[in-house]
Design an enzyme around this catalytic site. Structure first.
Site, PDB file in Angstrom:
ATOM      1  N   ASP A 133      15.252  -8.545   1.748  1.00 28.95           N
ATOM      2  CA  ASP A 133      14.103  -8.458   0.850  1.00 28.95           C
ATOM      3  C   ASP A 133      14.173  -7.186   0.016  1.00 28.95           C
ATOM      4  O   ASP A 133      15.088  -6.365   0.172  1.00 28.95           O
ATOM      5  CB  ASP A 133      12.784  -8.526   1.642  1.00 28.95           C
ATOM      6  CG  ASP A 133      12.577  -7.346   2.585  1.00 28.95           C
ATOM      7  OD1 ASP A 133      13.019  -6.220   2.278  1.00 28.95           O
ATOM      8  OD2 ASP A 133      11.967  -7.565   3.645  1.00 28.95           O
ATOM      9  N   ASP A 182      27.413 -21.785  11.342  1.00 25.50           N
ATOM     10  CA  ASP A 182      28.289 -21.750  12.521  1.00 25.50           C
ATOM     11  C   ASP A 182      27.733 -22.633  13.635  1.00 25.50           C
ATOM     12  O   ASP A 182      26.600 -22.446  14.072  1.00 25.50           O
ATOM     13  CB  ASP A 182      28.428 -20.304  13.015  1.00 25.50           C
ATOM     14  CG  ASP A 182      29.588 -20.167  13.991  1.00 25.50           C
ATOM     15  OD1 ASP A 182      30.207 -21.190  14.343  1.00 25.50           O
ATOM     16  OD2 ASP A 182      29.894 -19.032  14.374  1.00 25.50           O
ATOM     17  N   MET A 202      14.270 -10.841  11.419  1.00 29.65           N
ATOM     18  CA  MET A 202      13.785  -9.566  11.928  1.00 29.65           C
ATOM     19  C   MET A 202      12.407  -9.761  12.550  1.00 29.65           C
ATOM     20  O   MET A 202      11.472 -10.189  11.871  1.00 29.65           O
ATOM     21  CB  MET A 202      13.684  -8.537  10.795  1.00 29.65           C
ATOM     22  CG  MET A 202      13.412  -7.137  11.301  1.00 29.65           C
ATOM     23  SD  MET A 202      12.943  -5.987   9.977  1.00 29.65           S
ATOM     24  CE  MET A 202      14.532  -5.557   9.291  1.00 29.65           C
ATOM     25  N   TYR A 208      19.289  -3.797  11.699  1.00 33.39           N
ATOM     26  CA  TYR A 208      20.038  -2.866  10.850  1.00 33.39           C
ATOM     27  C   TYR A 208      21.499  -2.770  11.301  1.00 33.39           C
ATOM     28  O   TYR A 208      22.419  -2.738  10.490  1.00 33.39           O
ATOM     29  CB  TYR A 208      19.406  -1.464  10.911  1.00 33.39           C
ATOM     30  CG  TYR A 208      18.148  -1.294  10.086  1.00 33.39           C
ATOM     31  CD1 TYR A 208      17.552  -2.368   9.421  1.00 33.39           C
ATOM     32  CD2 TYR A 208      17.533  -0.054   9.959  1.00 33.39           C
ATOM     33  CE1 TYR A 208      16.390  -2.195   8.662  1.00 33.39           C
ATOM     34  CE2 TYR A 208      16.378   0.130   9.198  1.00 33.39           C
ATOM     35  CZ  TYR A 208      15.807  -0.951   8.560  1.00 33.39           C
ATOM     36  OH  TYR A 208      14.679  -0.780   7.802  1.00 33.39           O
ATOM     37  N   ASN A 242      13.861 -10.883   5.770  1.00 33.85           N
ATOM     38  CA  ASN A 242      15.309 -10.728   5.898  1.00 33.85           C
ATOM     39  C   ASN A 242      15.895 -11.791   6.830  1.00 33.85           C
ATOM     40  O   ASN A 242      15.302 -12.124   7.846  1.00 33.85           O
ATOM     41  CB  ASN A 242      15.646  -9.348   6.472  1.00 33.85           C
ATOM     42  CG  ASN A 242      15.047  -8.247   5.630  1.00 33.85           C
ATOM     43  OD1 ASN A 242      15.406  -8.109   4.466  1.00 33.85           O
ATOM     44  ND2 ASN A 242      14.123  -7.466   6.205  1.00 33.85           N
ATOM     45  N   TYR A 255       9.127  -9.178   6.438  1.00 32.80           N
ATOM     46  CA  TYR A 255       9.913  -9.813   7.503  1.00 32.80           C
ATOM     47  C   TYR A 255      10.658 -11.037   6.980  1.00 32.80           C
ATOM     48  O   TYR A 255      10.786 -12.052   7.648  1.00 32.80           O
ATOM     49  CB  TYR A 255       9.027 -10.193   8.699  1.00 32.80           C
ATOM     50  CG  TYR A 255       8.420  -8.976   9.335  1.00 32.80           C
ATOM     51  CD1 TYR A 255       9.186  -8.145  10.155  1.00 32.80           C
ATOM     52  CD2 TYR A 255       7.105  -8.615   9.073  1.00 32.80           C
ATOM     53  CE1 TYR A 255       8.642  -6.997  10.711  1.00 32.80           C
ATOM     54  CE2 TYR A 255       6.551  -7.469   9.635  1.00 32.80           C
ATOM     55  CZ  TYR A 255       7.325  -6.660  10.457  1.00 32.80           C
ATOM     56  OH  TYR A 255       6.799  -5.527  11.004  1.00 32.80           O
ATOM     57  N   HIS A 292      35.120 -18.057   9.335  1.00 33.23           N
ATOM     58  CA  HIS A 292      34.364 -18.440  10.529  1.00 33.23           C
ATOM     59  C   HIS A 292      33.870 -17.190  11.276  1.00 33.23           C
ATOM     60  O   HIS A 292      34.655 -16.356  11.680  1.00 33.23           O
ATOM     61  CB  HIS A 292      35.265 -19.285  11.439  1.00 33.23           C
ATOM     62  CG  HIS A 292      34.552 -19.813  12.645  1.00 33.23           C
ATOM     63  ND1 HIS A 292      35.211 -20.347  13.720  1.00 33.23           N
ATOM     64  CD2 HIS A 292      33.216 -19.889  12.934  1.00 33.23           C
ATOM     65  CE1 HIS A 292      34.326 -20.715  14.629  1.00 33.23           C
ATOM     66  NE2 HIS A 292      33.114 -20.467  14.173  1.00 33.23           N
TER      67      HIS A 292
END
Lengths: 142, 142, 142, 142, 142, 142, 142, 142, 142, 142
Positions: free
Chosen positions: E30, E64, E74, E112, E132, E130, E22
């Site tokens: 990518d 979650d 991102m 990051y 990710n 974009y 959890h």
């Protein structure tokens, strides 16, 4: 087994004592000490008590004479009625190796911190309370 | 230290005894035995003698009842006048754990070969000669 | 399998319990706990629930009597209507081993921090919510 | 825990099952089996019995249909009066996954040899005797 | 290959998803993402694009529900005219697994930092910019 | 440095000598010997010659008295006019430790084979030719 | 042994000297120096003294000419009457390799800190006090 | 050797270049650079000079276009009369791969800090002074 | 990602192809192949099929022209009605790289033996049956 | 870089040459040689050709004078019209180091077998065919 090396000293312990230099410390810990979690190197010595292994170690290891307190014990916790008679035994063994100086005492958590910085911890099965002891290694002059 | 576990048994030794299964063998070797060179796993037990550690091991380890010779000793070399009185002590300890069977004896080099196939060797500081002993692990029935 | 050792205790878990010393902590975590990411040592115990493994651990591990709160649980999150009935079960098991003291409760993220400093985390498949529990190891006096 | 994965399957066991290919074998061993000494990869599953883990494994693992005996048991030793009722339970579980073929039986030492060549051994705490079982993995056709 | 496990999921990836608990996070990155340098565990998935692997991961991994932003993307860099159409595709896949909440967006360097704390990064060959995405793992209630 | 341990003995060499048992062999090799390729354990002792290290080793290591040829040298190759005067020096050192028995000689390639089975090889910078020597460890009787 | 390489230089030491670059430091430590505990890489050179190994090292290693103090010694402790005559010997050896600059001196604990940042420590058996020396590597211009 | 891969690129270097992502940096260092001590990953390229390896690397590695200074050199130290003609050569090689931007220069110790954060350092035998160069990897758009 | 390297080739696979030399073999295995158990080095390529990765590999890897059968397939098992249409696809891809020679076929268990000696196995998720293929690497002439 | 050590010799190669003893062999292999698969230790030397590295190695390594054929080449395969002009170059380099003896030639597969037993293989990028060469190390007499 080798000639002149007490059998209580394991190959690993001897190697560690030889690697240690001036100012490096070794902790000889009793059976309840958190040795694995607090030591950089933990050397098991199950089934053995401290006086016998202390004697064997001092046969080879010089005590640091450059500092005031080369021998350190764990202070009895406040309100704990224990009287660590084993300390007398330590004094006799140390005397045998010409050490008659102070037995420095520090409190439990300060002792833990010192143990974490020590070169190694020997984890014995010593049953006596407050039996943990730290030795600062000295120099051999030839 | 744990409740009910003799202090002579190291964490590593207990782990090894638990990993062993039916038919796996453990060697308890004296101080002169070439344990590191002949064992798949060598567990140091410096400073300890065999009877005390044998007793502690048998407290937990069942002896193999599927084979005739679950206990093996190293035969006295020809012309060697030694009379290994320690074997009597072994018989008493084994009897305490209800083993009244044979103590098998094999010659020195056969013993070395068996040791190389054993699951582990416990390297003690036992001083008595011909004190090496092999135990075949049995089953626990629940 | 060994005589007298519950089968739910793995060789690795027994070794870890023996290595732990006074003040070291063990976390028994439920199936959703982030055990691998939060533990120095993560011992898998998939397929098992906590009460059975707690009972087996306490058979061997003494509870710390030097501190006020040797047993710690994860507090129910605010607004969460869950009533962790498993805590009653824990009290019974602890009582069986003579512990009748407090069950300390700390919030989820404080619990995570404690887990990261613990000696080990046992990752069970316990399904009950708020079932995670931390035990501080005490001393064995001989 | 993941959706749809029985909790008895550890991360390591799932990884191993996925790595296995056509003809690779997995041994599910009882609590007395010498699993560590006889297995290339030993996956501990302490506290669990075989039927539950067999069922979970077969949920994912296809049985080999290219050979006559994809399921292998350990033959009862001569003169041993044990009647392994657990084998009936295995047949039911196998039937649930559409396997109605033979249950091959081989003697104890032949079984040990097969185990040594198997991809992995799951070391359970199964108490029933002669409960060890080997499964040959088949192919998934898409 | 196993029954019911999409082939795009490697043994290592499945193990990692099972170890996560959890609040642990997984990044699906990518082809240009600095995955090895920014990840505690980097799982290669060369030759695959993100939508297919996202779908396979969500088949098993709960999202979650204890936090507001369990899904993170991102943010497009200022002045960059790119319009990441792949985000629509993500919404559809997430919807398939009943997630209809927010898609949180954070800037490149914050992303990051999050990646460095995540449990694992899956390094795909996704070509879309974009693309990710970070997923926070939820709990399985049984 | 330790009291009573010659400085020429490295920590690693002492550990190895202590691990060795009855019948294990140690090779002390000259500077041209193929030590790394022929030894299970190669202990570097660059800058040192053999007589000094032989003396230090024999201070601790008992020579095997159970066999006829516990000391082995490399025979001078046929047609090689070398007269290994260093052997005289060896005899003096061995005599100092009460060994007055045979110095066994075997040919170069037989020596290589023995070295490969030895417990360890000490790689010195000895310049004398045919200076390699093998010692079989004996027992310490207490 | 190789042509033109002094035998006192071990394979490991040569490798380390070659890996070092401009500004990296090497410590040549006496027999009592805490080398293993204070060094990133500790290269044993038991049985050897410092002047001989210093000479061999300088045969290959250029001294840093970009800084004022490329050579550093450990200052004599206050009140210590020792007069380190070995320093004269160092000056001669350094002169042989065209270094006629300063011998910088720093106090014991500052020296320890420098040692911890050095690329490697060579642990000799040098008996002279205050014999420890640090060399900063320079550049080779071709 | 593979078709289309310059032989100067080692298997390890190619792997590292492929693992690197957007913004990761690679240092190509001259023969005197402290590469092992300052690099997370040090790839030896002994015997080779920088222009040839730079050319080979740029054949595959895109230069970062998201930042102003993707190429960084080490500034000539104050008072050093050296004129690094090799920089011209770099500009030609970079031009060949369509990079016509700035060659950023930073001082020696800032350069060391950057190197320590870089993904890898290629340790060449380049003899020219001030030849060290850092490249920030860009993205491949497909 | 790098310029000119197909994204299906992982960093590990490229490194392995570069390490391989004349006569070394690579196996590209389908999803049911026992790759981990039969390979010295197993490179996962989950989610990918063989034709695409074969094409990418042949872009770089020369086929051995010194032997008659540099390409090997797994023969259809007797009585198996499968007709591996994928082989036609392989012929087209091989033709693209100028290979018009024989497609050698060997039986399943001979194929397994070859796989065990191969330099590496690429474990794809190819679904077609009898799709496994072995390539012997040739030489690059410059 | 060190004074007097050619930059083409890597730290690893120098260490390996120093570890080698009398009779150990080193292979210098061309760019197509299967070096990783056939060598106990493979030292990469990408970008370099053999004559330059052979010259650098012979500067330090003595050639074995105890055997007839200390230098071994790979025989041209039957029917291969190649005339290895590089062998002339080898003879000149060997002559420079006073070796005027035989250049032994063995067939390709015998060469592979020898390579597998050699101490190390240096994997160069040499393009000439039949350029592989084996050197048997001799002794240094002092």
């Amino acid at each position: 087994m080798l000639k002149g090396i007490p059998t209580i000293i394991s190959p690993e312990l001897m190697k560690v004592m030889m690697e240690m230099g001036h100012g490096d410390e070794i902790v000889i810990a009793d059976g309840n000490f958190p040795a694995t979690s607090h030591g950089k190197r933990c050397i098991r010595s199950d089934g053995n008590d401290i006086p016998k292994i202390l004697d064997a170690i001092l046969k080879f290891m010089p005590i640091d004479t450059y500092i005031q307190n080369p021998i350190t014990l764990m202070e009895v916790c406040e309100d704990d009625p224990v009287n660590p008679v084993i300390w007398k035994q330590y004094q006799e063994i140390l005397g045998k190796y010409k050490y008659t100086g102070n037995l420095n005492k520090i409190d439990r958590f300060e002792f833990y911190n010192r143990a974490q910085k020590a070169y190694a911890i020997v984890a014995t099965s010593e049953k006596a309370q407050y039996a943990n002891i730290i030795i600062s290694k000295g120099v051999v002059l030839l």
